[in-house]
Motif scaffolding. Structure first.
Motif, mmCIF file in Angstrom:
data_model
loop_
_atom_site.group_PDB
_atom_site.id
_atom_site.type_symbol
_atom_site.label_atom_id
_atom_site.label_comp_id
_atom_site.label_asym_id
_atom_site.label_seq_id
_atom_site.Cartn_x
_atom_site.Cartn_y
_atom_site.Cartn_z
ATOM 1 N N PHE A 73 0.791 -1.225 0.000
ATOM 2 C CA PHE A 73 0.000 0.000 0.000
ATOM 3 C C PHE A 73 0.828 1.282 0.000
ATOM 4 O O PHE A 73 0.265 2.372 -0.127
ATOM 5 C CB PHE A 73 -0.929 0.021 1.214
ATOM 6 C CG PHE A 73 -1.969 -1.073 1.197
ATOM 7 C CD1 PHE A 73 -2.894 -1.153 0.162
ATOM 8 C CD2 PHE A 73 -2.024 -2.018 2.214
ATOM 9 C CE1 PHE A 73 -3.861 -2.141 0.141
ATOM 10 C CE2 PHE A 73 -2.992 -3.011 2.207
ATOM 11 C CZ PHE A 73 -3.913 -3.078 1.167
ATOM 12 N N GLY A 74 2.133 1.178 0.211
ATOM 13 C CA GLY A 74 2.991 2.352 0.105
ATOM 14 C C GLY A 74 3.063 3.240 1.329
ATOM 15 O O GLY A 74 3.810 4.225 1.337
ATOM 16 N N ARG A 75 2.314 2.905 2.384
ATOM 17 C CA ARG A 75 2.339 3.724 3.586
ATOM 18 C C ARG A 75 1.769 2.921 4.750
ATOM 19 O O ARG A 75 1.196 1.845 4.568
ATOM 20 C CB ARG A 75 1.531 5.008 3.402
ATOM 21 C CG ARG A 75 0.068 4.761 3.084
ATOM 22 C CD ARG A 75 -0.650 6.057 2.751
ATOM 23 N NE ARG A 75 -0.833 6.901 3.937
ATOM 24 C CZ ARG A 75 -1.059 8.207 3.878
ATOM 25 N NH1 ARG A 75 -1.090 8.826 2.725
ATOM 26 N NH2 ARG A 75 -1.252 8.903 4.996
ATOM 27 N N ILE A 76 1.923 3.463 5.955
ATOM 28 C CA ILE A 76 1.298 2.882 7.145
ATOM 29 C C ILE A 76 0.867 4.028 8.042
ATOM 30 O O ILE A 76 1.674 4.910 8.371
ATOM 31 C CB ILE A 76 2.245 1.904 7.873
ATOM 32 C CG1 ILE A 76 1.597 1.402 9.167
ATOM 33 C CG2 ILE A 76 3.604 2.515 8.145
ATOM 34 C CD1 ILE A 76 2.375 0.268 9.817
ATOM 35 N N ASP A 77 -0.392 4.038 8.407
ATOM 36 C CA ASP A 77 -0.951 5.118 9.218
ATOM 37 C C ASP A 77 -1.313 4.664 10.626
ATOM 38 O O ASP A 77 -1.206 5.451 11.574
ATOM 39 C CB ASP A 77 -2.206 5.679 8.538
ATOM 40 C CG ASP A 77 -1.908 6.240 7.171
ATOM 41 O OD1 ASP A 77 -1.440 7.399 7.093
ATOM 42 O OD2 ASP A 77 -2.113 5.532 6.178
ATOM 43 N N VAL A 78 -1.774 3.425 10.758
ATOM 44 C CA VAL A 78 -2.213 2.908 12.049
ATOM 45 C C VAL A 78 -1.661 1.504 12.232
ATOM 46 O O VAL A 78 -1.746 0.677 11.319
ATOM 47 C CB VAL A 78 -3.753 2.866 12.159
ATOM 48 C CG1 VAL A 78 -4.180 2.353 13.533
ATOM 49 C CG2 VAL A 78 -4.359 4.238 11.883
ATOM 50 N N LEU A 79 -1.090 1.257 13.396
ATOM 51 C CA LEU A 79 -0.635 -0.082 13.779
ATOM 52 C C LEU A 79 -1.393 -0.489 15.029
ATOM 53 O O LEU A 79 -1.357 0.218 16.038
ATOM 54 C CB LEU A 79 0.875 -0.085 14.057
ATOM 55 C CG LEU A 79 1.456 -1.343 14.715
ATOM 56 C CD1 LEU A 79 1.285 -2.567 13.837
ATOM 57 C CD2 LEU A 79 2.929 -1.116 15.085
ATOM 58 N N ILE A 80 -2.098 -1.612 14.956
ATOM 59 C CA ILE A 80 -2.816 -2.133 16.116
ATOM 60 C C ILE A 80 -2.163 -3.440 16.536
ATOM 61 O O ILE A 80 -2.275 -4.456 15.845
ATOM 62 C CB ILE A 80 -4.309 -2.351 15.819
ATOM 63 C CG1 ILE A 80 -4.947 -1.051 15.316
ATOM 64 C CG2 ILE A 80 -5.026 -2.845 17.073
ATOM 65 C CD1 ILE A 80 -6.418 -1.188 14.956
ATOM 66 N N ASN A 81 -1.469 -3.398 17.652
ATOM 67 C CA ASN A 81 -0.809 -4.588 18.191
ATOM 68 C C ASN A 81 -1.805 -5.346 19.061
ATOM 69 O O ASN A 81 -1.969 -5.063 20.245
ATOM 70 C CB ASN A 81 0.429 -4.175 18.999
ATOM 71 C CG ASN A 81 1.541 -3.668 18.116
ATOM 72 O OD1 ASN A 81 1.956 -4.324 17.171
ATOM 73 N ND2 ASN A 81 2.041 -2.477 18.411
ATOM 74 N N CYS A 82 -2.475 -6.303 18.424
ATOM 75 C CA CYS A 82 -3.599 -6.975 19.067
ATOM 76 C C CYS A 82 -3.296 -8.423 19.438
ATOM 77 O O CYS A 82 -3.954 -8.990 20.310
ATOM 78 C CB CYS A 82 -4.808 -6.923 18.134
ATOM 79 S SG CYS A 82 -6.346 -7.456 18.898
ATOM 80 N N ALA A 83 -2.328 -9.045 18.790
ATOM 81 C CA ALA A 83 -2.030 -10.451 19.054
ATOM 82 C C ALA A 83 -1.638 -10.644 20.518
ATOM 83 O O ALA A 83 -0.900 -9.827 21.088
ATOM 84 C CB ALA A 83 -0.902 -10.927 18.149
#
Length: 245
Positions: A73-83
């Motif tokens: 996708f060329g970018r990252i805006d949100v990271l949800i560390n859920c594991a």
């Protein structure tokens, strides 16, 4: 530009619920987990998603996940560390492998992923959400390793928020109590308790008279990732029916 969210532990529970919430808001989604069949089933319902399978307990895998996201996708805006994982036992009954597994998944992986993602968030800003626990704010019975990992995650969240506010990155911890997910069923089995019986007990412990649903935690994730939460960073927010009160 369409925003991108990466969700670990996306194959079930809170992670899957978060994927649905962010899909509804038009995000591109990276679904990460270890259960390829369940991830594939979820991805088939979300046309704006891609799936990645691997062991995020390893730093190399975390780096690979972030590279996969950028390639997709060329970018990252949100990271949800859920594991997350849990072994219901006292310190004296917790084996070395159980301790290391718990710390690796619940604490090391969010650190590795955040470390890899942050340099790619600085241009546009971003949000990191660490799914901790109310047992990261207080102790819990038969959960020594889990409490240690989630308590560490809460303070990791605060430290990173301080360091990276200047980079326009907001970092918060979400601290659920009991949530109606497969993990809660696994916990019941580990303790030799019927799941329906456990649900009755857990509901009774909540001030609201019931446990939290995955989509309620997912809704909090969506809010904290939005511009409405622009002034919220470096905090641990309980969503536990008032248990920590």
């Amino acid at each position: 530009m369409t925003k991108v969210v990466v969700i670990t532990g996306a194959s079930s529970g809170i992670g899957a619920a978060a994927a649905l919430k962010f899909h509804q808001q038009g995000f591109n989604i990276v679904l990460a987990g270890r259960n390829e069949a369940r991830l594939s089933s979820l991805a088939s319902t979300l046309p704006n998603s891609v799936m990645w399978t691997g062991d995020i307990a390893q730093s190399a895998a975390c780096n690979a996940l972030i590279k996969f996201t950028l390639a997709s996708f060329g970018r990252i805006d949100v990271l949800i560390n859920c594991a997350g994982i849990i072994y219901r036992s006292t310190a004296t009954d917790t084996s070395d492998s159980q301790w290391l597994d718990t710390i690796s998944v619940n604490l090391n992986a969010p650190f590795y992923l955040s470390r890899a993602a942050i340099p790619h968030m600085t241009e546009n800003g971003g949000t990191i959400l660490n799914i901790a626990s109310d047992w990261g704010l207080k102790g819990g019975e038969l959960a020594a390793a889990y409490c240690a990992s989630k308590g560490g995650l809460v303070l990791l969240t605060k430290a990173m928020a301080i360091d990276h506010a200047k980079d326009k990155i907001r970092i918060n911890a979400i601290c659920p109590g009991d949530v109606d997910t497969p993990m809660l069923e696994i916990e019941s089995a580990q303790r030799g308790i019927d799941y329906k019986t456990a649900m009755v007990d857990n509901n009774a412990d909540s001030l609201t008279g019931r446990i939290t649903q995955p989509d309620e935690v997912a809704a909090l994730c969506l809010y904290l990732a939005s511009d409405c939460a622009a002034q919220i960073t470096g905090t641990a927010i309980s969503i536990d029916g008032g248990n920590t009160a």
